[in-house]
Design an enzyme around this catalytic site. Structure first.
Site, short mmCIF file in Angstrom:
data_model
loop_
_atom_site.label_atom_id
_atom_site.label_comp_id
_atom_site.label_asym_id
_atom_site.label_seq_id
_atom_site.Cartn_x
_atom_site.Cartn_y
_atom_site.Cartn_z
N ASP A 1 -3.22 0.23 -11.41
CA ASP A 1 -4.57 0.68 -11.05
C ASP A 1 -5.58 0.38 -12.15
O ASP A 1 -6.19 1.28 -12.74
CB ASP A 1 -4.55 2.18 -10.73
N HIS B 1 -8.37 -1.52 -11.60
CA HIS B 1 -9.65 -1.36 -10.92
C HIS B 1 -10.78 -2.13 -11.61
O HIS B 1 -11.85 -1.58 -11.93
CB HIS B 1 -10.03 0.11 -10.79
N ASP C 1 -3.78 -2.71 -7.32
CA ASP C 1 -5.19 -2.39 -7.59
C ASP C 1 -5.65 -2.98 -8.91
O ASP C 1 -6.26 -2.30 -9.75
CB ASP C 1 -5.43 -0.88 -7.57
N ASN D 1 -4.10 -0.92 -2.37
CA ASN D 1 -4.97 -0.72 -1.21
C ASN D 1 -6.39 -1.19 -1.46
O ASN D 1 -7.16 -1.39 -0.51
CB ASN D 1 -4.98 0.76 -0.82
N HIS D 2 -6.76 -1.43 -2.73
CA HIS D 2 -8.11 -1.92 -3.04
C HIS D 2 -8.18 -3.43 -3.04
O HIS D 2 -9.27 -3.99 -2.80
CB HIS D 2 -8.59 -1.37 -4.39
N HIS E 1 3.08 0.96 -4.13
CA HIS E 1 1.68 1.38 -4.23
C HIS E 1 1.36 2.18 -2.98
O HIS E 1 0.78 1.69 -2.02
CB HIS E 1 0.75 0.17 -4.36
N HIS F 1 -0.87 3.60 -7.35
CA HIS F 1 -1.83 4.25 -6.45
C HIS F 1 -2.25 5.64 -6.92
O HIS F 1 -3.42 6.00 -6.81
CB HIS F 1 -1.30 4.32 -5.02
N HIS G 1 -3.39 8.14 -9.63
CA HIS G 1 -4.07 7.91 -10.89
C HIS G 1 -3.66 8.90 -11.98
O HIS G 1 -3.99 8.68 -13.15
CB HIS G 1 -5.59 7.97 -10.67
#
Length: 635
Positions: free
Chosen positions: A74, A76, A114, A190-191, A277, A305, A307
């Site tokens: 993650d 991001h 992610d 998923n992002h 994830h 996934h 955090h």
């Protein structure tokens, strides 16, 4: 004074208390785990001695047999990139992670999804990502391991040159045109999942440039087959399974229907590791991945996934789990306020341990929950009714100032102990629970009061109204929550409760089945369909009667024992065949609207004889709903 609930994670420094050193340090407590075996590889008593096998003077066989992997999830990249203060946070944390990989001289980097904050990242985000990956993962360092075909040899610990040359061809460091020093392996989240008509992910773009090794895709809708990447270093084999993000409901249903297959390889000798994830926390029926879905032959599962950082391995159902958490705060929540870490995973044959490494270039986040006194208590203290809002505002401002002092204290501790000068503005989140609307105030005013003192001036305060007045003991137990949250939580809990009860209580049912009744319950809870249960009952009656008419002769109809035996046989067949889809089609059939319903009598039409009625499109963007509900050009 308001009751304060402070996140306990804000009270500990970001780094450990080893000797002051500006370089990245590992946490002193390192648990060494021998997966599925007895004995230990390292001991917790002497941390420095634990790393001897990686030292220059250690026996070559130990160093040559041990994988050293940086694990993170993650990232991001691109989160809040337009924010003038926080726009670089995701890139700073990613660059620090890559620097740690260089300093620790890891074999490769393993990402749990992610990498990007959006599946269509901006040109700027993609540009920064490419530059950083090329800067830190390309170079002249030798690659000390092989990535092998799972079908190359059933006995991977007896590899020959013939099989070593059968390396997977699309791994970037096998490309003669690239000079990769630290390979990056990643699944999607998923992002950054595949989208569009051709189902392309941003990770596909990076993989086509030779920057990352993208695995864990699932291109089939009706099945899930997971084949491992088999990595080989000395006498250690690592079977790396990856499952990119899938809808949790889809994952669970595929598993329930027996359509999920993990292709095993050398379970006794190869270290089995799975990357996921998915939702790990229970967020309602079918909205998370239960542990029983995970194959029991896995040695370690790295969970993306979520955090919250829980990077130290935890044992559940004979499988170890690690959850590195995100490297950047994407929401102002309690879980995000935990200190951020990446980990160094060491694997030697079937033994492993994880070194948690705290990130330095992240913002200190303070999260608190306060409960304001009731209006009656405030009035009893002499506060005028017209001054209630101003009184509450002053209480909140005082609390925020105290939170800023707590953030400064953490930064000062890190500077004194480790020589780390973190000049990043902190993140402050204060959730204010109140009882009466007269206690509310303009929370945007806080942006003016604390401008330049924190990184999120527009999102400091979140005001929530409590449903009922309770004692402060109840308040501190977290029993008071706002209406929207309560309604959503209750809805999910009802479905979870019903599913559990149906599975347990309908085992001996003579008419109903658990799957059918659960579909009716879901329709009732999610769509407020008050007739879902009654229609399902009538459906079951009709189905049983129809079955009895077909199997029972006319002269045996008076035999209760024979009828009961036939019903039990009918139910046994229905339990084998999943009737969820059939019941779902029944309850969503438009012909149900034509049923004449009275208080005590309901005439059920035969849906099979009804013509199919087209469903009117919903109004809104992209719809063509005509006059009803549509947005026309004018009257």
């Amino acid at each position: 004074m308001p009751v304060v609930m402070e996140n306990k994670y804000n009270k500990v420094p970001l780094l450990n208390n080893k000797a002051a050193n500006p370089s990245h340090q590992v946490m002193p407590k390192v648990n060494t785990i021998n997966a599925k075996q007895s004995g230990v590889l390292f001991t917790e008593d002497s941390f420095c001695q634990n790393l001897n096998m990686l030292d220059v003077d250690a026996p070559n066989r130990d160093r040559a047999d041990t994988f050293k992997i940086l694990i993170a999830t993650d990232i991001h990249l691109g989160h809040n990139e337009k924010d003038p203060v926080r726009g670089n946070d995701s890139f700073d944390a990613f660059e620090e992670m890559l620097q740690i990989a260089q300093e620790q001289e890891v074999d490769f980097i393993l990402l749990g999804g992610d990498l990007f904050d959006a599946n269509k990242p901006t040109q700027y985000t993609l540009h920064r990502a490419v530059n950083l990956i090329r800067k830190y993962t390309f170079g002249d360092k030798d690659i000390d391991f092989q990535v092998l075909n799972n079908d190359a040899d059933p006995e991977l610990h007896n590899m020959t040159d013939e099989y070593v040359n059968q390396a997977v061809p699309d791994i970037n460091f096998y490309d003669p045109n690239l000079n990769v020093s630290i390979p990056v392996f990643s699944i999607h989240g998923n992002h950054d999942d595949p989208t569009g008509m051709k189902s392309v992910s941003s990770l596909d773009t990076l993989a086509s440039m030779g920057l990352v090794n993208y695995f864990g895709r699932c291109d089939k809708l009706d099945t899930l087959e997971v084949r491992p990447l088999v990595l080989f270093k000395g006498n250690t084999q690592l079977a790396l399974y990856g499952v990119g993000h899938l809808a949790d409901k889809r994952f669970v249903r595929l598993h329930r229907d027996g359509k999920v297959t993990f292709h095993q390889t050398n379970v006794d000798t190869a270290f089995q590791m799975l990357l996921l994830h998915q939702n790990r926390a229970n967020r309602g029926t079918l909205n998370y991945l239960p542990y029983n879905v995970i194959p029991d032959f896995m040695d370690l599962v790295m969970w993306g996934h979520e955090h919250d950082c829980y990077i130290e391995p935890m044992l559940t159902n004979d499988v170890y789990y690690t959850q590195p958490g995100s490297t950047v705060a994407t929401s102002l929540s309690d879980g995000e306020s935990r200190p951020k870490h990446v980990g160094i995973l060491h694997i030697n044959q079937k033994k492993f341990f994880i070194e948690p490494i705290p990130l330095k270039r992240v913002r200190v986040m303070i999260y608190r929950n306060i409960f304001l006194d009731s209006v009656e208590d405030m009035l009893s203290k002499g506060v005028a009714e017209i001054e209630l809002a101003n009184y509450c505002e002053k209480e909140v401002i005082s609390e925020i100032k105290d939170m800023l002092k707590a953030a400064k204290k953490i930064k000062d501790q890190n500077r004194e102990r480790f020589g780390i000068d973190n000049d990043m503005l902190p993140l402050i989140r204060l959730v204010v629970q109140y009882f009466d609307d007269r206690q509310t105030f303009h929370d945007k005013k806080m942006a003016l009061v604390f401008d330049g003192q924190l990184a999120n001036p527009q999102e400091i305060v979140l005001q929530k109204r409590l449903t009922t007045t309770k004692s402060k003991r109840d308040q501190t137990d977290g029993l008071n929550i706002d209406d929207d949250y309560l309604e959503e939580t209750d809805r999910k809990d009802v479905l979870t409760f019903l599913q559990r009860e149906l599975e347990q209580g309908f085992a001996e049912a003579e008419i109903f089945t658990a799957t059918g009744a659960h579909e009716a319950a879901s329709r009732f809870a999610n769509c407020s369909d008050t007739h879902a249960f009654s229609d399902y009952i009538d459906y079951c009656k009709k189905k049983v009667l129809s079955e009895l008419e077909n199997v029972l002769p006319a002269d045996d109809c008076d035999s209760d024992q024979e009828i009961r035996r036939k019903i039990e046989e009918h139910q046994a067949r229905r339990r084998i065949v999943n009737e969820a889809k059939e019941v779902r089609n029944l309850l969503t059939n438009p012909a149900r609207n034509k049923i004449v319903r009275n208080d005590d009598v309901m005439d059920v039409l035969d849906f099979d004889d009804e013509p199919e009625v087209p469903i009117r499109p919903k109004s809104g963007k992209g719809s063509r709903g005509g006059k009803v509900g549509g947005k026309g050009k004018g009257k």
